[in-house]
Motif scaffolding. Structure first.
Motif, PDB file in Angstrom:
ATOM      1  N   THR A 295       0.805  -1.217   0.000  1.00 47.50           N
ATOM      2  CA  THR A 295       0.000   0.000   0.000  1.00 47.50           C
ATOM      3  C   THR A 295       0.839   1.268   0.000  1.00 47.50           C
ATOM      4  OG1 THR A 295      -1.684  -1.194   1.226  1.00 47.50           O
ATOM      5  CG2 THR A 295      -1.861   1.189   1.210  1.00 47.50           C
TER       6      THR A 295
ATOM      7  N   ASN B 270       2.393   2.325  -3.407  1.00 37.77           N
ATOM      8  CA  ASN B 270       1.324   2.758  -4.306  1.00 37.77           C
ATOM      9  C   ASN B 270       0.827   4.143  -3.914  1.00 37.77           C
ATOM     10  OD1 ASN B 270      -0.585   2.728  -6.282  1.00 37.77           O
ATOM     11  ND2 ASN B 270      -1.975   1.360  -5.202  1.00 37.77           N
ATOM     12  N   PHE B 271       0.684   4.389  -2.625  1.00 40.88           N
ATOM     13  CA  PHE B 271       0.280   5.722  -2.151  1.00 40.88           C
ATOM     14  C   PHE B 271       1.327   6.765  -2.509  1.00 40.88           C
ATOM     15  CE2 PHE B 271      -0.168   9.005   1.113  1.00 40.88           C
ATOM     16  CZ  PHE B 271      -1.513   9.291   0.992  1.00 40.88           C
ATOM     17  N   TYR B 272       2.605   6.403  -2.390  1.00 35.01           N
ATOM     18  CA  TYR B 272       3.680   7.336  -2.730  1.00 35.01           C
ATOM     19  C   TYR B 272       3.675   7.653  -4.226  1.00 35.01           C
ATOM     20  CZ  TYR B 272       8.277   9.400  -3.204  1.00 35.01           C
ATOM     21  OH  TYR B 272       9.305  10.257  -3.499  1.00 35.01           O
ATOM     22  N   ASN B 273       3.417   6.664  -5.062  1.00 32.46           N
ATOM     23  CA  ASN B 273       3.369   6.903  -6.506  1.00 32.46           C
ATOM     24  C   ASN B 273       2.232   7.841  -6.883  1.00 32.46           C
ATOM     25  OD1 ASN B 273       5.578   5.359  -7.165  1.00 32.46           O
ATOM     26  ND2 ASN B 273       4.364   3.493  -7.504  1.00 32.46           N
ATOM     27  N   ASN B 274       1.121   7.764  -6.178  1.00 29.51           N
ATOM     28  CA  ASN B 274      -0.025   8.604  -6.512  1.00 29.51           C
ATOM     29  C   ASN B 274       0.054  10.006  -5.917  1.00 29.51           C
ATOM     30  OD1 ASN B 274      -1.202   6.542  -7.966  1.00 29.51           O
ATOM     31  ND2 ASN B 274      -2.362   5.781  -6.213  1.00 29.51           N
ATOM     32  N   HIS B 275       0.692  10.154  -4.738  1.00 31.97           N
ATOM     33  CA  HIS B 275       0.661  11.431  -4.037  1.00 31.97           C
ATOM     34  C   HIS B 275       2.033  12.058  -3.805  1.00 31.97           C
ATOM     35  CE1 HIS B 275      -3.611  11.038  -3.200  1.00 31.97           C
ATOM     36  NE2 HIS B 275      -3.376   9.779  -2.874  1.00 31.97           N
ATOM     37  N   ALA B 276       3.105  11.375  -4.159  1.00 32.01           N
ATOM     38  CA  ALA B 276       4.488  11.848  -3.987  1.00 32.01           C
ATOM     39  C   ALA B 276       4.822  12.152  -2.525  1.00 32.01           C
ATOM     40  CB  ALA B 276       4.762  13.068  -4.868  1.00 32.01           C
TER      41      ALA B 276
ATOM     42  N   GLN C 164      -7.400  12.569   0.500  1.00 34.84           N
ATOM     43  CA  GLN C 164      -7.644  12.752  -0.929  1.00 34.84           C
ATOM     44  C   GLN C 164      -7.945  11.436  -1.621  1.00 34.84           C
ATOM     45  OE1 GLN C 164      -4.059  14.554  -2.214  1.00 34.84           O
ATOM     46  NE2 GLN C 164      -4.401  16.465  -1.123  1.00 34.84           N
ATOM     47  N   LEU C 165      -8.045  10.341  -0.897  1.00 37.54           N
ATOM     48  CA  LEU C 165      -8.316   9.046  -1.508  1.00 37.54           C
ATOM     49  C   LEU C 165      -9.754   8.982  -2.014  1.00 37.54           C
ATOM     50  CD1 LEU C 165      -6.587   6.667   1.040  1.00 37.54           C
ATOM     51  CD2 LEU C 165      -5.726   7.418  -1.154  1.00 37.54           C
ATOM     52  N   LYS C 166      -9.930   8.283  -3.100  1.00 37.55           N
ATOM     53  CA  LYS C 166     -11.258   8.122  -3.686  1.00 37.55           C
ATOM     54  C   LYS C 166     -11.544   6.632  -3.834  1.00 37.55           C
ATOM     55  CE  LYS C 166     -10.954  12.427  -6.055  1.00 37.55           C
ATOM     56  NZ  LYS C 166     -10.662  13.156  -7.206  1.00 37.55           N
TER      57      LYS C 166
END
Length: 114
Positions: A93, A96-102, A111-113
């Motif tokens: 997780t 993946n979170f880092y790739n989406n939100h830096a 900001q998760l949807k």
């Protein structure tokens, strides 16, 4: 009394478990980094494991008890398996979170949807 000559009892293990648990709760409360929060969760689980093993020890067994005194060890083993599963999910997780939100800041999780 000299601290080096005292025997170690169940209460000593309970204090160590309580200190680990408290450090984990504090770490979860003050860290903003997702990895820091996960380390706090691991400390909480390890503190609980120390207490499980201490309370399931032979020191507290009643004389003539039909059990082996491994109840605390079985609970601790279950918690270790649970922690391994939690770490595997976190390792999937967090990147993946880092790739989406830096960032791995837990405040950015609003900001998760779905």
């Amino acid at each position: 009394m000299d601290l080096l000559t005292q025997s170690v009892g169940v209460s000593h293990y309970m204090v160590v478990g309580a200190v680990l648990f408290t450090c984990g709760v504090v770490c979860m409360a003050v860290k903003r980094n997702a990895l820091g929060v996960l380390m706090g969760i691991e400390l909480v689980l390890n503190g609980a494991n120390v207490n499980f093993v201490a309370l399931g020890s032979k020191f507290l067994q009643a004389e003539g008890s039909p059990t082996l005194g491994l109840d605390g060890h079985f609970f601790a083993l279950f918690v270790i398996v649970l922690a391994a599963a939690e770490a595997a999910v976190a390792l999937a997780t967090v990147p993946n979170f880092y790739n989406n939100h830096a960032t791995v800041d837990v405040d950015a999780a609003d900001q998760l949807k779905g």
